[in-house]
Design an enzyme around this catalytic site. Sequence first.
Site, PDB file in Angstrom:
ATOM      1  N   CYS A  71       0.798  -1.223   0.000  1.00 48.76           N
ATOM      2  CA  CYS A  71       0.000   0.000   0.000  1.00 48.76           C
ATOM      3  C   CYS A  71       0.830   1.272   0.000  1.00 48.76           C
ATOM      4  O   CYS A  71       0.281   2.368  -0.109  1.00 48.76           O
ATOM      5  CB  CYS A  71      -0.936   0.000   1.195  1.00 48.76           C
ATOM      6  SG  CYS A  71      -1.811  -1.550   1.436  1.00 48.76           S
ATOM      7  N   HIS A 107      -2.912   7.870   6.069  1.00 52.79           N
ATOM      8  CA  HIS A 107      -3.098   6.556   5.435  1.00 52.79           C
ATOM      9  C   HIS A 107      -4.541   6.114   5.637  1.00 52.79           C
ATOM     10  O   HIS A 107      -5.156   5.591   4.715  1.00 52.79           O
ATOM     11  CB  HIS A 107      -2.107   5.553   6.025  1.00 52.79           C
ATOM     12  CG  HIS A 107      -2.098   4.244   5.317  1.00 52.79           C
ATOM     13  ND1 HIS A 107      -1.834   4.137   3.965  1.00 52.79           N
ATOM     14  CD2 HIS A 107      -2.347   2.974   5.758  1.00 52.79           C
ATOM     15  CE1 HIS A 107      -1.910   2.859   3.605  1.00 52.79           C
ATOM     16  NE2 HIS A 107      -2.220   2.142   4.676  1.00 52.79           N
ATOM     17  N   HIS A 117      -9.510   2.225  -0.932  1.00 55.74           N
ATOM     18  CA  HIS A 117      -8.092   1.878  -0.878  1.00 55.74           C
ATOM     19  C   HIS A 117      -7.706   1.255  -2.220  1.00 55.74           C
ATOM     20  O   HIS A 117      -8.030   0.099  -2.495  1.00 55.74           O
ATOM     21  CB  HIS A 117      -7.827   0.902   0.258  1.00 55.74           C
ATOM     22  CG  HIS A 117      -6.373   0.797   0.627  1.00 55.74           C
ATOM     23  ND1 HIS A 117      -5.354   1.184  -0.227  1.00 55.74           N
ATOM     24  CD2 HIS A 117      -5.763   0.370   1.767  1.00 55.74           C
ATOM     25  CE1 HIS A 117      -4.189   0.985   0.367  1.00 55.74           C
ATOM     26  NE2 HIS A 117      -4.408   0.496   1.565  1.00 55.74           N
TER      27      HIS A 117
END
Length: 402
Positions: free
Chosen positions: A162, A294, A331
Amino acid sequence: MDRRVVITGMGGLCGLGNNAASIWKEMREGRSAIRPMVTSELHEMKGTVGTEIKELPKHDIGRTQLVSMDRLSLLAVLAAREAMQHAGLSCDEGNPYRFGATVGVCGWGWGTVEETYRALYLDGAKRTGLYAAPKGLPSAAASQVSMSLGLRGPVFAIASACASANHAIASAADQIRLGRADVMLAGGAEAPLVCVQLKAWEAMRALAPDTCRPFSADRKGVVIGEGAGMAVLESYEHAAARGATMLAEIAGIGLSGDAFHIVAPSIEGPEAAMRACLADAGLNAEDVDYLNAHGTGTKANDRTETAAIKRVFGDYAYSMSVSSTKSMHAHCLGAASALEMIACVMAIQEGIVPPTANYREPDPDCDLDVTPNMARERKVRVALSNAFAMGGMNAVLAFKQV
């Protein structure tokens, strides 16, 4: 050699829109693209929520190139082309060996891999497609961007889950800082909306059943999306010589590893990356106006990230604007921090902090100003972008006004 690095163009596409301008418009309005998926071929996973690109923008990529491209590579190429057009730049204007590309990805071409396995083991096919191997490579997107734009300088892929896009942008900036290139295309792409990938996330009990609610007490997990974001990075001297519009400067880079757990997040790793980024940029904590978190919407991530931010920024953490745009674009894995780069740069450009959408209930463990549900006007001179990957690979970037 340590040259200044500026951003002169951006491109992107995701569930929020088919170009960087439309993505930013939806972010600014606080509109979430998360909904039940209907376009992707999810087989038995019907009804799963995510963010899909319903229709790709028109393009002139020929069939010969398209048949050798996974959707992952196609998204990267479309975003890169837009970024170069936005920058008013092409490789024909200079030495192509001074132009390069780094593309961050979380994995390989998921669509190609799933299609191949289904053909072989469910449909009884005797052979794979001719381009199955090169289409599925994690490096394919970087290769296709290079070929599409004629880039002959440093070209490579970054795979750090990620945090991939932030790592790719950091690596591209380093190529320019070290004098190996004058211009780099950098960002990330991901096309993970296939059954095998979503089943893997489901098995970890990480998928939210409804939507992504970062920092909200009733958050239930992550939502997966597809997309790509790319930026044109140039040395300050190169951009100034051609009279380019400089959108922002990459002021600092902070990298760290948790060395802790393959899934669970730590506080120390993100803390170290944020501190390293501020030190690299020569910034104090009070210089940061906006932090794009995040913020995945999982219980553990949001709680530990909040704690890490407090350690780094102290009491000023409560005065700084924070938000998670994953609440809107979901995401997008390898593309996530590339889309968040767009949010940071445009926050600097327009003095608007994009919100954390879908927020409903305060959480005492996540008690910072997370800009709930509505954008806020604020002069943003410096914006930080946090990317903390599964397995403890952390990359933080600082963007500032030029």
